[in-house]
Structure formats: structure tokens, C-alpha cells
Design a protein around this motif. Structure first.
Motif, mmCIF file in Angstrom:
data_model
loop_
_atom_site.group_PDB
_atom_site.id
_atom_site.type_symbol
_atom_site.label_atom_id
_atom_site.label_comp_id
_atom_site.label_asym_id
_atom_site.label_seq_id
_atom_site.Cartn_x
_atom_site.Cartn_y
_atom_site.Cartn_z
ATOM 1 N N GLU A 178 22.399 0.119 -5.682
ATOM 2 C CA GLU A 178 21.149 0.279 -5.724
ATOM 3 C C GLU A 178 20.262 -1.314 -5.077
ATOM 4 O OE1 GLU A 178 19.284 1.761 -9.467
ATOM 5 O OE2 GLU A 178 18.826 3.666 -7.944
ATOM 6 N N GLY A 179 20.999 -2.015 -6.056
ATOM 7 C CA GLY A 179 20.115 -3.484 -5.480
ATOM 8 C C GLY A 179 19.954 -3.705 -6.665
ATOM 9 N N TYR A 180 18.203 -3.523 -6.624
ATOM 10 C CA TYR A 180 17.059 -4.300 -7.892
ATOM 11 C C TYR A 180 16.409 -2.742 -7.751
ATOM 12 C CZ TYR A 180 18.418 -8.618 -6.534
ATOM 13 O OH TYR A 180 18.966 -9.924 -6.445
ATOM 14 N N LEU A 181 16.172 -2.637 -8.955
ATOM 15 C CA LEU A 181 15.100 -2.027 -9.576
ATOM 16 C C LEU A 181 13.846 -2.986 -9.826
ATOM 17 C CD1 LEU A 181 16.469 -0.247 -12.444
ATOM 18 C CD2 LEU A 181 15.656 1.046 -10.053
ATOM 19 N N TYR A 182 12.574 -2.177 -9.298
ATOM 20 C CA TYR A 182 10.914 -3.731 -9.364
ATOM 21 C C TYR A 182 9.914 -2.845 -10.555
ATOM 22 C CZ TYR A 182 13.439 -4.855 -5.404
ATOM 23 O OH TYR A 182 13.818 -5.767 -4.697
ATOM 24 N N LEU A 183 10.204 -3.836 -11.257
ATOM 25 C CA LEU A 183 8.410 -3.770 -12.131
ATOM 26 C C LEU A 183 6.925 -3.649 -11.233
ATOM 27 C CD1 LEU A 183 7.432 -3.049 -15.215
ATOM 28 C CD2 LEU A 183 7.366 -5.164 -15.057
ATOM 29 N N VAL A 184 6.563 -2.950 -11.484
ATOM 30 C CA VAL A 184 5.557 -2.629 -10.267
ATOM 31 C C VAL A 184 4.007 -2.208 -11.349
ATOM 32 C CG1 VAL A 184 3.976 -1.126 -8.822
ATOM 33 C CG2 VAL A 184 6.673 -1.767 -8.483
ATOM 34 N N LYS A 185 3.177 -3.117 -10.858
ATOM 35 C CA LYS A 185 1.712 -2.256 -11.468
ATOM 36 C C LYS A 185 0.800 -1.954 -10.513
ATOM 37 C CE LYS A 185 -2.880 -4.895 -13.535
ATOM 38 N NZ LYS A 185 -2.695 -5.715 -13.579
ATOM 39 N N SER A 186 0.192 0.055 -11.178
ATOM 40 C CA SER A 186 -0.554 0.655 -10.458
ATOM 41 C C SER A 186 -2.172 0.258 -9.623
ATOM 42 C CB SER A 186 -0.100 2.169 -10.908
ATOM 43 O OG SER A 186 -0.831 2.476 -12.021
ATOM 44 N N SER A 187 -2.470 0.951 -9.527
ATOM 45 C CA SER A 187 -3.510 0.556 -8.712
ATOM 46 C C SER A 187 -4.853 0.716 -10.606
ATOM 47 C CB SER A 187 -4.661 1.336 -7.898
ATOM 48 O OG SER A 187 -4.556 2.428 -8.265
ATOM 49 N N THR A 215 0.736 -1.433 0.257
ATOM 50 C CA THR A 215 -0.031 -0.275 -0.253
ATOM 51 C C THR A 215 1.341 1.424 -0.059
ATOM 52 O OG1 THR A 215 -1.802 -1.031 0.946
ATOM 53 C CG2 THR A 215 -1.877 1.121 1.128
ATOM 54 N N VAL A 216 0.202 2.519 -0.346
ATOM 55 C CA VAL A 216 1.294 3.361 -0.788
ATOM 56 C C VAL A 216 0.970 4.323 0.220
ATOM 57 C CG1 VAL A 216 1.870 5.403 -2.561
ATOM 58 C CG2 VAL A 216 1.132 3.379 -3.109
ATOM 59 N N LYS A 217 2.220 3.906 1.195
ATOM 60 C CA LYS A 217 2.256 5.442 2.107
ATOM 61 C C LYS A 217 2.136 7.283 1.495
ATOM 62 C CE LYS A 217 5.170 3.580 4.658
ATOM 63 N NZ LYS A 217 6.026 3.352 5.579
ATOM 64 N N GLN A 218 3.394 6.965 0.475
ATOM 65 C CA GLN A 218 3.181 8.994 -0.067
ATOM 66 C C GLN A 218 4.009 8.439 -1.119
ATOM 67 O OE1 GLN A 218 7.164 10.004 1.830
ATOM 68 N NE2 GLN A 218 7.381 11.420 0.600
ATOM 69 N N SER A 219 2.905 9.003 -2.104
ATOM 70 C CA SER A 219 3.627 9.047 -3.207
ATOM 71 C C SER A 219 4.468 9.128 -3.773
ATOM 72 C CB SER A 219 2.440 10.121 -4.398
ATOM 73 O OG SER A 219 2.203 10.065 -5.300
ATOM 74 N N PHE A 220 4.829 8.722 -5.297
ATOM 75 C CA PHE A 220 6.034 8.253 -5.200
ATOM 76 C C PHE A 220 5.865 7.492 -6.844
ATOM 77 C CE2 PHE A 220 5.892 4.007 -3.930
ATOM 78 C CZ PHE A 220 6.259 3.764 -4.956
ATOM 79 N N PRO A 221 6.118 8.292 -7.760
ATOM 80 C CA PRO A 221 6.358 8.415 -9.739
ATOM 81 C C PRO A 221 7.346 6.136 -10.090
ATOM 82 C CG PRO A 221 8.411 9.442 -9.675
ATOM 83 C CD PRO A 221 7.740 9.131 -7.892
ATOM 84 N N LEU A 222 6.432 6.177 -11.224
ATOM 85 C CA LEU A 222 7.206 5.097 -11.385
ATOM 86 C C LEU A 222 7.440 5.434 -13.015
ATOM 87 C CD1 LEU A 222 3.919 2.115 -11.291
ATOM 88 C CD2 LEU A 222 6.267 2.636 -9.842
ATOM 89 N N ALA A 223 9.274 5.057 -13.152
ATOM 90 C CA ALA A 223 9.924 5.025 -14.547
ATOM 91 C C ALA A 223 9.116 4.187 -15.609
ATOM 92 C CB ALA A 223 11.084 4.987 -14.238
ATOM 93 N N ARG A 224 9.690 4.917 -17.002
ATOM 94 C CA ARG A 224 9.258 4.514 -18.069
ATOM 95 C C ARG A 224 9.822 2.855 -18.365
ATOM 96 N NH1 ARG A 224 9.373 7.992 -23.265
ATOM 97 N NH2 ARG A 224 7.776 9.147 -22.237
ATOM 98 N N SER A 225 11.204 3.332 -17.885
ATOM 99 C CA SER A 225 11.676 1.705 -18.317
ATOM 100 C C SER A 225 13.116 1.879 -17.118
ATOM 101 C CB SER A 225 12.827 1.859 -19.537
ATOM 102 O OG SER A 225 13.026 2.593 -19.557
ATOM 103 N N ARG A 226 13.696 0.926 -17.239
ATOM 104 C CA ARG A 226 15.124 0.750 -16.529
ATOM 105 C C ARG A 226 16.285 1.996 -16.276
ATOM 106 N NH1 ARG A 226 16.174 -5.245 -16.660
ATOM 107 N NH2 ARG A 226 14.567 -5.273 -19.246
ATOM 108 N N THR A 227 16.320 2.303 -17.705
ATOM 109 C CA THR A 227 16.900 3.401 -18.516
ATOM 110 C C THR A 227 16.557 5.012 -18.531
ATOM 111 O OG1 THR A 227 16.568 2.480 -20.725
ATOM 112 C CG2 THR A 227 18.916 1.072 -19.074
ATOM 113 N N ASP A 228 15.373 4.433 -18.704
ATOM 114 C CA ASP A 228 14.207 5.749 -19.027
ATOM 115 C C ASP A 228 13.663 6.477 -17.706
ATOM 116 O OD1 ASP A 228 12.848 8.308 -20.025
ATOM 117 O OD2 ASP A 228 12.499 7.288 -21.608
ATOM 118 N N LYS A 229 14.253 7.425 -17.104
ATOM 119 C CA LYS A 229 13.371 7.793 -15.722
ATOM 120 C C LYS A 229 12.335 8.367 -15.911
ATOM 121 C CE LYS A 229 17.112 5.538 -14.074
ATOM 122 N NZ LYS A 229 16.273 4.030 -12.861
#
Length: 242
Positions: A210-219, A171-185
């Protein structure tokens, strides 16, 4: 279909405490008699721990091999059959005390010498088809790697994956953006506070530390990439354990 957070937590704890599932749930032994090279004659197999040198001592037939103990005495040696199509058996020694430092050393015996076939983080599953599945805990999800035993070279090698399956909700506690791709912010979506997201997959980041980048599906059904930092600091309900 939505997954209950409590169920996810229970599954996570089960994963961390589950016994090693290899060779039909075989148990480690300190000594055994088994035909390793398929010549019809059993070899005497044993393992000991040399505490002053922090090494395990593995013996098979007349061969002796030393390996790193990683500051703990192995519970024993696993006798496994990685490929039931041949007549050989393999030996596995597991070291380390946590999901982060554990290693499984895989050895073969050719009748004269013990040889290292490969090393995997954890030999979670080996069912005799030449495939090894290896699980390692990554904070809130389980990374599953695949390795194969090459019948010609006798070596174990990793099958690379571009993405690793994650499959958890938050659950999103604080709004944040999702990037278009792993290289395109460039922003493809901005997650709304209070919304539920699905973390579908992970990809190792090319940025150091940075560890990992995560592919996320929004609501709203949009897909984009999030950093581990945003997920850990700006969401709640991740099945953290360990």
C-alpha cells in the motif's frame, strides 16, 4: 498560504537535478591525500571500479575494501567531516542511478582498516554536527530522513519519524472519503469534487504493497487519512516528476 502549483513543479525538478550537497558541496574525487584518523599523517585515498565483479574498490592507507557497485561506476569518493568535534574524516561512496536505487556507503578509517559506519539512501546534507539528512523522492513528494553519528560507537543510525512532511496541494477530480485515522476507516469527511486539498504528511502503511497513507486537510479545514491510490487516481495537480 497557498503554494502555486507551477512553483511546486519547479522546486520538484530542482530537487531531482540538484547536486549532492554534502560537506559544503564537496565534489567526489578518484584519489586524494587526507588525514582520516586524526593522527596528523595523511592517508592516500583512492577508488576504482571492478566492472567484471560489479564492485568498487576503496583504498585508504594500507587498507582495501570492496563494495557493491549496483551496476554503475561511482563518480568517486566524497571526503566528509560528519562531526567537527573530533579529528576524523569519513569517506562516502554513492551508488545507484536513480532516486529509488541510490545508496550512500559511509566509511571510517581507524589507522588499520576501513569500517562501514552505516548506509543511507542519499547523503544529502552533512554539516559537521553529527547529523545526516537524507532525501529520497516518493513520486510527488520528498521524503527526508535523519541519521546521527554516535560518537561512542562510531555507527550511523536512523532517527525514526512517525510522520514525514509532504506539503503539497491538489484538486479533487472525483469525490472520495477521508478516514478518521490510520487504523480507523470510519469517514471523517468526504472531499467535494473541484475542491482544493492540502497533503500535509505521509505515514508508511502497515498493509503490504500500500505504500503510504496521507494526512490530508480538506477545503473545509477537516483532517483525515487518504490512500496513495485515491490521491493518484482522484486528484489533479500533484507535482509529479521523475
Amino acid at each position: 498560504m497557498k503554494t502555486n502549483a507551477h512553483v511546486l513543479a519547479v522546486m520538484t525538478c530542482s530537487l531531482l537535478t540538484a547536486p549532492l550537497a554534502i560537506a559544503d558541496d564537496a565534489a567526489p574525487v578518484k584519489s586524494a591525500s587526507v588525514d582520516l584518523n586524526g593522527d596528523g599523517k595523511p592517508e592516500a585515498v583512492s577508488i576504482q571500479f571492478d566492472a567484471p565483479k560489479n564492485e568498487f574498490v576503496l583504498k585508504a592507507g594500507g587498507a582495501t575494501l570492496r563494495g557493491p557497485g549496483d551496476d554503475n561506476e561511482p563518480a568517486g569518493v566524497f571526503i566528509v567531516d560528519l562531526d567537527s568535534r573530533d579529528s576524523r574524516k569519513e569517506l562516502v561512496v554513492r551508488t545507484g542511478q536513480t532516486d529509488y536505487d541510490q545508496r550512500s556507503f559511509i566509511y571510517g578509517f581507524d589507522g588499520k582498516a576501513l569500517k562501514l559506519l552505516g548506509t543511507v539512501p542519499a547523503l544529502t546534507e552533512a554539516r559537521g554536527n553529527g547529523i545526516i539528512l537524507s532525501d529520497s523522492w516518493q513520486g510527488f513528494w520528498n521524503r527526508r530522513d535523519k541519521y546521527v553519528l554516535d560518537a561512542k560507537t562510531g555507527k550511523v543510525s536512523e532517527v525514526p519519524q512517525d510522520l514525514y512532511a509532504v506539503g503539497v496541494e491538489a484538486t479533487v477530480k472525483q469525490s472520495f472519503p477521508l478516514a478518521r485515522s490510520r487504523t480507523d476507516k470510519k469517514v471523517v469527511a468526504t472531499l467535494a469534487q473541484g475542491s482544493t486539498i492540502q497533503v500535509l504528511a505521509a505515514s508508511p502503511s502497515s498493509r503490504k504493497g500500500e505504500g503510504y497513507l496521507y494526512l490530508v486537510k480538506s477545503s473545509t479545514g477537516l483532517l483525515g487519512w487518504a490512500t496513495a491510490k485515491d490521491l493518484m487516481e482522484k486528484t489533479g495537480g500533484l507535482p509529479l516528476a521523475g
